[in-house]
Design a protein around this motif. Structure first.
Motif, PDB file in Angstrom:
ATOM      1  N   HIS A 112       0.784  -1.227   0.000  1.00 42.26           N
ATOM      2  CA  HIS A 112       0.000   0.000   0.000  1.00 42.26           C
ATOM      3  C   HIS A 112       0.820   1.283   0.000  1.00 42.26           C
ATOM      4  CE1 HIS A 112      -2.961  -2.991   1.211  1.00 42.26           C
ATOM      5  NE2 HIS A 112      -3.847  -2.177   0.709  1.00 42.26           N
ATOM      6  N   LEU A 113       2.091   1.199   0.321  1.00 42.93           N
ATOM      7  CA  LEU A 113       2.896   2.411   0.437  1.00 42.93           C
ATOM      8  C   LEU A 113       4.089   2.374  -0.499  1.00 42.93           C
ATOM      9  CD1 LEU A 113       3.164   2.915   4.300  1.00 42.93           C
ATOM     10  CD2 LEU A 113       1.680   4.122   2.725  1.00 42.93           C
ATOM     11  N   ASP A 114       4.365   3.497  -1.120  1.00 43.08           N
ATOM     12  CA  ASP A 114       5.624   3.588  -1.834  1.00 43.08           C
ATOM     13  C   ASP A 114       6.664   4.116  -0.847  1.00 43.08           C
ATOM     14  OD1 ASP A 114       5.344   6.377  -1.621  1.00 43.08           O
ATOM     15  OD2 ASP A 114       4.653   6.593  -3.681  1.00 43.08           O
ATOM     16  N   ALA A 115       7.917   4.062  -1.234  1.00 45.00           N
ATOM     17  CA  ALA A 115       9.002   4.448  -0.334  1.00 45.00           C
ATOM     18  C   ALA A 115       8.889   5.899   0.103  1.00 45.00           C
ATOM     19  CB  ALA A 115      10.343   4.197  -1.006  1.00 45.00           C
ATOM     20  N   LYS A 116       8.445   6.765  -0.786  1.00 46.87           N
ATOM     21  CA  LYS A 116       8.336   8.186  -0.459  1.00 46.87           C
ATOM     22  C   LYS A 116       7.293   8.408   0.637  1.00 46.87           C
ATOM     23  CE  LYS A 116       8.762  12.288  -3.105  1.00 46.87           C
ATOM     24  NZ  LYS A 116       8.647  12.917  -4.398  1.00 46.87           N
ATOM     25  N   ARG A 117       6.147   7.770   0.516  1.00 49.35           N
ATOM     26  CA  ARG A 117       5.086   7.906   1.520  1.00 49.35           C
ATOM     27  C   ARG A 117       5.543   7.324   2.850  1.00 49.35           C
ATOM     28  NH1 ARG A 117       1.155   9.271   4.525  1.00 49.35           N
ATOM     29  NH2 ARG A 117      -0.698   8.017   4.744  1.00 49.35           N
ATOM     30  N   LEU A 118       6.193   6.163   2.810  1.00 52.29           N
ATOM     31  CA  LEU A 118       6.692   5.558   4.041  1.00 52.29           C
ATOM     32  C   LEU A 118       7.714   6.474   4.701  1.00 52.29           C
ATOM     33  CD1 LEU A 118       6.789   3.223   6.039  1.00 52.29           C
ATOM     34  CD2 LEU A 118       8.447   2.099   4.541  1.00 52.29           C
ATOM     35  N   GLY A 119       8.583   7.083   3.895  1.00 52.16           N
ATOM     36  CA  GLY A 119       9.563   8.019   4.436  1.00 52.16           C
ATOM     37  C   GLY A 119       8.903   9.190   5.139  1.00 52.16           C
ATOM     38  N   LYS A 120       7.843   9.720   4.544  1.00 53.56           N
ATOM     39  CA  LYS A 120       7.123  10.841   5.163  1.00 53.56           C
ATOM     40  C   LYS A 120       6.463  10.411   6.471  1.00 53.56           C
ATOM     41  CE  LYS A 120       6.368  13.572   1.052  1.00 53.56           C
ATOM     42  NZ  LYS A 120       5.441  14.203   0.140  1.00 53.56           N
ATOM     43  N   LEU A 121       5.906   9.204   6.476  1.00 55.42           N
ATOM     44  CA  LEU A 121       5.298   8.708   7.708  1.00 55.42           C
ATOM     45  C   LEU A 121       6.350   8.530   8.804  1.00 55.42           C
ATOM     46  CD1 LEU A 121       2.768   6.111   6.271  1.00 55.42           C
ATOM     47  CD2 LEU A 121       2.197   8.145   7.608  1.00 55.42           C
ATOM     48  N   ILE A 122       7.504   7.993   8.454  1.00 55.65           N
ATOM     49  CA  ILE A 122       8.555   7.802   9.451  1.00 55.65           C
ATOM     50  C   ILE A 122       9.052   9.162   9.942  1.00 55.65           C
ATOM     51  CG2 ILE A 122      10.901   6.947   9.833  1.00 55.65           C
ATOM     52  CD1 ILE A 122      10.138   4.546   8.057  1.00 55.65           C
ATOM     53  N   ASP A 123       9.188  10.139   9.039  1.00 56.98           N
ATOM     54  CA  ASP A 123       9.569  11.488   9.477  1.00 56.98           C
ATOM     55  C   ASP A 123       8.554  12.044  10.471  1.00 56.98           C
ATOM     56  OD1 ASP A 123      11.870  11.609   7.962  1.00 56.98           O
ATOM     57  OD2 ASP A 123      10.967  12.778   6.334  1.00 56.98           O
ATOM     58  N   THR A 168      10.267   1.813  20.937  1.00 55.40           N
ATOM     59  CA  THR A 168      10.139   2.765  19.830  1.00 55.40           C
ATOM     60  C   THR A 168       9.594   2.072  18.587  1.00 55.40           C
ATOM     61  OG1 THR A 168      11.966   4.070  20.741  1.00 55.40           O
ATOM     62  CG2 THR A 168      11.359   4.490  18.448  1.00 55.40           C
ATOM     63  N   ARG A 169      10.033   0.845  18.323  1.00 50.55           N
ATOM     64  CA  ARG A 169       9.489   0.088  17.179  1.00 50.55           C
ATOM     65  C   ARG A 169       8.002  -0.184  17.384  1.00 50.55           C
ATOM     66  NH1 ARG A 169      14.230  -2.801  18.057  1.00 50.55           N
ATOM     67  NH2 ARG A 169      13.062  -4.587  18.849  1.00 50.55           N
ATOM     68  N   GLN A 170       7.593  -0.504  18.616  1.00 50.89           N
ATOM     69  CA  GLN A 170       6.175  -0.721  18.897  1.00 50.89           C
ATOM     70  C   GLN A 170       5.379   0.564  18.665  1.00 50.89           C
ATOM     71  OE1 GLN A 170       6.209  -2.179  22.928  1.00 50.89           O
ATOM     72  NE2 GLN A 170       6.964  -4.200  22.338  1.00 50.89           N
ATOM     73  N   LYS A 171       5.943   1.692  19.089  1.00 50.36           N
ATOM     74  CA  LYS A 171       5.284   2.979  18.867  1.00 50.36           C
ATOM     75  C   LYS A 171       5.192   3.288  17.373  1.00 50.36           C
ATOM     76  CE  LYS A 171       6.734   5.166  23.207  1.00 50.36           C
ATOM     77  NZ  LYS A 171       7.607   6.205  23.791  1.00 50.36           N
ATOM     78  N   LEU A 172       6.228   2.939  16.629  1.00 48.33           N
ATOM     79  CA  LEU A 172       6.210   3.158  15.180  1.00 48.33           C
ATOM     80  C   LEU A 172       5.085   2.358  14.539  1.00 48.33           C
ATOM     81  CD1 LEU A 172       7.284   4.153  12.454  1.00 48.33           C
ATOM     82  CD2 LEU A 172       8.988   2.300  12.550  1.00 48.33           C
ATOM     83  N   LYS A 173       4.947   1.111  14.925  1.00 51.80           N
ATOM     84  CA  LYS A 173       3.882   0.283  14.357  1.00 51.80           C
ATOM     85  C   LYS A 173       2.510   0.874  14.692  1.00 51.80           C
ATOM     86  CE  LYS A 173       2.283  -4.432  13.826  1.00 51.80           C
ATOM     87  NZ  LYS A 173       2.552  -5.834  14.122  1.00 51.80           N
ATOM     88  N   ALA A 174       2.322   1.290  15.948  1.00 48.83           N
ATOM     89  CA  ALA A 174       1.048   1.891  16.350  1.00 48.83           C
ATOM     90  C   ALA A 174       0.797   3.184  15.569  1.00 48.83           C
ATOM     91  CB  ALA A 174       1.047   2.163  17.851  1.00 48.83           C
ATOM     92  N   TYR A 175       1.840   3.963  15.357  1.00 49.45           N
ATOM     93  CA  TYR A 175       1.713   5.213  14.603  1.00 49.45           C
ATOM     94  C   TYR A 175       1.300   4.919  13.157  1.00 49.45           C
ATOM     95  CZ  TYR A 175       3.033   9.681  12.472  1.00 49.45           C
ATOM     96  OH  TYR A 175       3.032  10.863  11.776  1.00 49.45           O
ATOM     97  N   LEU A 176       1.923   3.929  12.541  1.00 46.45           N
ATOM     98  CA  LEU A 176       1.585   3.583  11.164  1.00 46.45           C
ATOM     99  C   LEU A 176       0.142   3.083  11.041  1.00 46.45           C
ATOM    100  CD1 LEU A 176       4.917   1.847  10.077  1.00 46.45           C
ATOM    101  CD2 LEU A 176       4.083   4.104   9.368  1.00 46.45           C
ATOM    102  N   ILE A 177      -0.308   2.335  12.037  1.00 48.32           N
ATOM    103  CA  ILE A 177      -1.699   1.865  12.046  1.00 48.32           C
ATOM    104  C   ILE A 177      -2.635   3.063  12.200  1.00 48.32           C
ATOM    105  CG2 ILE A 177      -3.400   0.570  13.385  1.00 48.32           C
ATOM    106  CD1 ILE A 177      -1.106  -1.470  13.967  1.00 48.32           C
ATOM    107  N   LYS A 178      -2.315   3.956  13.146  1.00 44.47           N
ATOM    108  CA  LYS A 178      -3.137   5.152  13.384  1.00 44.47           C
ATOM    109  C   LYS A 178      -3.225   6.035  12.134  1.00 44.47           C
ATOM    110  CE  LYS A 178      -2.752   9.428  15.775  1.00 44.47           C
ATOM    111  NZ  LYS A 178      -1.602  10.223  15.971  1.00 44.47           N
TER     112      LYS A 178
END
Length: 184
Positions: A112-123, A168-178
């Motif tokens: 569902h995500l391209d690298a650019k979108r994933l990068g923005k989400l991680i930022d 932090t990885r758990q928070k990242l996963k929760a953030y991506l789901i949110k």
């Protein structure tokens, strides 16, 4: 010399642009590559390959910021060399990337995500972290620093570093789901 001056030299096809790039960013690029490859010789080759890639891409590209552009090239070249050398074995340096699989490596997310979108989400996610946890995360997963080196640098026990990174990885996963990146 400023980045814009270096880029102007590169646009003029002046080889001084490469010399100035090496003077300004050589230690950073070498260090990044060595963290991944654990070899001075391989790191030096990746650093030099980075300058060649820069020469080929500027112009037409006008990277801003130059440091991030160079680090991305160096990291990609280093990981490519590591994969070639280890035939995808789980060496000590690829482990940080495998640690992120639970948060960002699932097939549904990648569909569902391209690298650019994933990068923005991680930022965006990194902006939610306090300074120390953000620095730990970036040093581990971008610069591929060993947890023992991080423990020394941050004055923490290695077990504490592992726990913080896990949280932090758990928070990242929760953030991506949110953010609707994927659903469990």
């Amino acid at each position: 010399m400023t980045d814009s001056e270096i880029i102007a030299l590169l646009f003029a096809r002046n080889e001084q642009g490469l010399k100035k790039t090496k003077e300004k960013y050589g230690k950073l690029l070498f260090s990044l590559s060595k963290n991944i490859l654990s070899s001075d010789e391989d790191a030096a080759e990746c650093e030099n390959d980075t300058y060649y890639a820069l020469w080929k891409s500027v112009p037409p590209k006008e990277p801003d910021p130059l440091s991030a552009f160079l680090c991305r090239i160096t990291k990609n070249l280093s990981l490519k060399r590591l994969r070639a050398k280890t035939a995808l074995k789980r060496s000590g340096i690829t482990v940080p990337l495998y640690e992120l699989d639970d948060a960002i490596g699932c097939d549904e997310l990648q569909k569902h995500l391209d690298a650019k979108r994933l990068g923005k989400l991680i930022d965006g996610f990194l902006d939610t972290l306090d300074s120390e946890n953000r620095r730990l995360f970036v040093k581990r997963y971008w610069f591929c620093c060993e947890t023992s080196a991080l423990a020394d640098e941050f004055g923490l026990g290695e077990n504490t570093v592992h726990k913080r990174l896990s949280r932090t990885r758990q928070k990242l996963k929760a953030y991506l789901i949110k953010e609707g990146a994927y659903h469990e």
